[in-house]
Design a protein around this motif. Structure first.
Motif, PDB file in Angstrom:
ATOM      1  N   ARG A   1       0.844  -1.200   0.000  1.00  0.00           N
ATOM      2  CA  ARG A   1       0.000   0.000   0.000  1.00  0.00           C
ATOM      3  C   ARG A   1       0.879   1.250   0.000  1.00  0.00           C
ATOM      4  O   ARG A   1       0.646   2.184  -0.775  1.00  0.00           O
ATOM      5  N   ALA A   2       1.919   1.274   0.828  1.00  0.00           N
ATOM      6  CA  ALA A   2       2.819   2.427   0.891  1.00  0.00           C
ATOM      7  C   ALA A   2       3.543   2.632  -0.434  1.00  0.00           C
ATOM      8  O   ALA A   2       3.677   3.768  -0.909  1.00  0.00           O
ATOM      9  N   LEU A   3       4.001   1.550  -1.050  1.00  0.00           N
ATOM     10  CA  LEU A   3       4.680   1.641  -2.344  1.00  0.00           C
ATOM     11  C   LEU A   3       3.754   2.214  -3.404  1.00  0.00           C
ATOM     12  O   LEU A   3       4.124   3.129  -4.158  1.00  0.00           O
ATOM     13  N   LEU A   4       2.525   1.690  -3.474  1.00  0.00           N
ATOM     14  CA  LEU A   4       1.580   2.151  -4.493  1.00  0.00           C
ATOM     15  C   LEU A   4       1.137   3.585  -4.251  1.00  0.00           C
ATOM     16  O   LEU A   4       0.984   4.364  -5.203  1.00  0.00           O
ATOM     17  N   GLU A   5       0.949   3.953  -3.013  1.00  0.00           N
ATOM     18  CA  GLU A   5       0.573   5.341  -2.708  1.00  0.00           C
ATOM     19  C   GLU A   5       1.709   6.301  -3.039  1.00  0.00           C
ATOM     20  O   GLU A   5       1.477   7.389  -3.566  1.00  0.00           O
ATOM     21  N   ALA A   6       2.953   5.906  -2.765  1.00  0.00           N
ATOM     22  CA  ALA A   6       4.106   6.735  -3.119  1.00  0.00           C
ATOM     23  C   ALA A   6       4.222   6.866  -4.636  1.00  0.00           C
ATOM     24  O   ALA A   6       4.492   7.952  -5.163  1.00  0.00           O
ATOM     25  N   ALA A   7       4.007   5.768  -5.347  1.00  0.00           N
ATOM     26  CA  ALA A   7       4.059   5.815  -6.814  1.00  0.00           C
ATOM     27  C   ALA A   7       2.962   6.715  -7.353  1.00  0.00           C
ATOM     28  O   ALA A   7       3.190   7.494  -8.293  1.00  0.00           O
ATOM     29  N   ALA A   8       1.759   6.636  -6.785  1.00  0.00           N
ATOM     30  CA  ALA A   8       0.657   7.478  -7.239  1.00  0.00           C
ATOM     31  C   ALA A   8       0.980   8.958  -7.061  1.00  0.00           C
ATOM     32  O   ALA A   8       0.652   9.780  -7.907  1.00  0.00           O
TER      33      ALA A   8
ATOM     34  N   GLN B   1       4.245  10.305  -6.611  1.00  0.00           N
ATOM     35  CA  GLN B   1       5.522  10.728  -7.174  1.00  0.00           C
ATOM     36  C   GLN B   1       5.736  10.349  -8.645  1.00  0.00           C
ATOM     37  O   GLN B   1       6.414  11.060  -9.373  1.00  0.00           O
ATOM     38  N   ALA B   2       5.216   9.208  -9.054  1.00  0.00           N
ATOM     39  CA  ALA B   2       5.453   8.716 -10.415  1.00  0.00           C
ATOM     40  C   ALA B   2       4.214   7.967 -10.916  1.00  0.00           C
ATOM     41  O   ALA B   2       4.231   6.742 -11.057  1.00  0.00           O
ATOM     42  N   PRO B   3       3.119   8.688 -11.186  1.00  0.00           N
ATOM     43  CA  PRO B   3       1.860   8.026 -11.545  1.00  0.00           C
ATOM     44  C   PRO B   3       1.953   7.134 -12.783  1.00  0.00           C
ATOM     45  O   PRO B   3       1.187   6.182 -12.900  1.00  0.00           O
ATOM     46  N   ASP B   4       2.882   7.411 -13.684  1.00  0.00           N
ATOM     47  CA  ASP B   4       3.030   6.569 -14.882  1.00  0.00           C
ATOM     48  C   ASP B   4       3.510   5.161 -14.535  1.00  0.00           C
ATOM     49  O   ASP B   4       3.290   4.222 -15.303  1.00  0.00           O
ATOM     50  N   VAL B   5       4.165   5.018 -13.388  1.00  0.00           N
ATOM     51  CA  VAL B   5       4.700   3.717 -12.969  1.00  0.00           C
ATOM     52  C   VAL B   5       3.644   2.898 -12.224  1.00  0.00           C
ATOM     53  O   VAL B   5       3.744   1.686 -12.139  1.00  0.00           O
ATOM     54  N   LEU B   6       2.622   3.556 -11.723  1.00  0.00           N
ATOM     55  CA  LEU B   6       1.613   2.900 -10.897  1.00  0.00           C
ATOM     56  C   LEU B   6       0.982   1.670 -11.562  1.00  0.00           C
ATOM     57  O   LEU B   6       0.917   0.613 -10.936  1.00  0.00           O
ATOM     58  N   PRO B   7       0.523   1.735 -12.816  1.00  0.00           N
ATOM     59  CA  PRO B   7      -0.066   0.524 -13.419  1.00  0.00           C
ATOM     60  C   PRO B   7       0.915  -0.647 -13.512  1.00  0.00           C
ATOM     61  O   PRO B   7       0.533  -1.796 -13.296  1.00  0.00           O
ATOM     62  N   VAL B   8       2.165  -0.363 -13.797  1.00  0.00           N
ATOM     63  CA  VAL B   8       3.176  -1.425 -13.895  1.00  0.00           C
ATOM     64  C   VAL B   8       3.344  -2.109 -12.543  1.00  0.00           C
ATOM     65  O   VAL B   8       3.350  -3.344 -12.461  1.00  0.00           O
ATOM     66  N   LEU B   9       3.461  -1.330 -11.492  1.00  0.00           N
ATOM     67  CA  LEU B   9       3.608  -1.896 -10.148  1.00  0.00           C
ATOM     68  C   LEU B   9       2.367  -2.680  -9.735  1.00  0.00           C
ATOM     69  O   LEU B   9       2.466  -3.780  -9.191  1.00  0.00           O
ATOM     70  N   ALA B  10       1.191  -2.107 -10.003  1.00  0.00           N
ATOM     71  CA  ALA B  10      -0.052  -2.763  -9.599  1.00  0.00           C
ATOM     72  C   ALA B  10      -0.257  -4.080 -10.336  1.00  0.00           C
ATOM     73  O   ALA B  10      -0.641  -5.082  -9.736  1.00  0.00           O
ATOM     74  N   ILE B  11      -0.001  -4.098 -11.640  1.00  0.00           N
ATOM     75  CA  ILE B  11      -0.176  -5.340 -12.415  1.00  0.00           C
ATOM     76  C   ILE B  11       0.817  -6.397 -11.945  1.00  0.00           C
ATOM     77  O   ILE B  11       0.464  -7.559 -11.790  1.00  0.00           O
ATOM     78  N   GLY B  12       2.056  -6.001 -11.711  1.00  0.00           N
ATOM     79  CA  GLY B  12       3.039  -6.959 -11.210  1.00  0.00           C
ATOM     80  C   GLY B  12       2.661  -7.505  -9.844  1.00  0.00           C
ATOM     81  O   GLY B  12       2.787  -8.701  -9.583  1.00  0.00           O
ATOM     82  N   ALA B  13       2.160  -6.640  -8.978  1.00  0.00           N
ATOM     83  CA  ALA B  13       1.833  -7.060  -7.618  1.00  0.00           C
ATOM     84  C   ALA B  13       0.570  -7.909  -7.537  1.00  0.00           C
ATOM     85  O   ALA B  13       0.529  -8.909  -6.834  1.00  0.00           O
TER      86      ALA B  13
END
Length: 103
Positions: free
Chosen positions: A29-36, A38-50
């Motif tokens: 949750r902390a990783l995804l919230e930080a990505a949202a 700081q780097a929203p373009d990375v969020l889908p990649v992280l979410a799909i992988g997770a």
């Protein structure tokens, strides 16, 4: 023609004994919230992988036309492997659908 099996003269391979690291729900949750934030373009990649368990190469090949949020399904098209589908299970503690809708 070969008279003997050459594999009989090789040693058994050793595999790394390190199990994969798995994030806790709070860490993810902390990783995804930080990505949202700081780097929203990375969020889908992280979410799909997770949440969907796709491999790095599968995520890189993925096209948004293969993601069906309404049906809760990701189609993983074949490159060198068989094609497969990944269901987006609704009971996940953190919703993949929710993170993908942010894109």
């Amino acid at each position: 023609m070969i008279d003997t099996n050459p594999i009989l003269h090789t040693g058994r391979p050793t595999l790394p004994g390190n199990p994969p690291e798995i994030f806790t729900v709070d860490e993810l949750r902390a990783l995804l919230e930080a990505a949202a934030a700081q780097a929203p373009d990375v969020l889908p990649v992280l979410a799909i992988g997770a949440f969907a368990g796709l491999r790095d190469a599968e995520i890189k090949r993925l096209d948004w036309s293969e993601v069906d949020l309404a049906r809760g399904f990701i189609e993983v098209k074949a490159a060198t492997q068989k094609a497969r589908g990944v269901e987006l299970f609704p009971y996940k503690p953190i919703s993949l659908r929710g993170y993908l809708r942010r894109r």
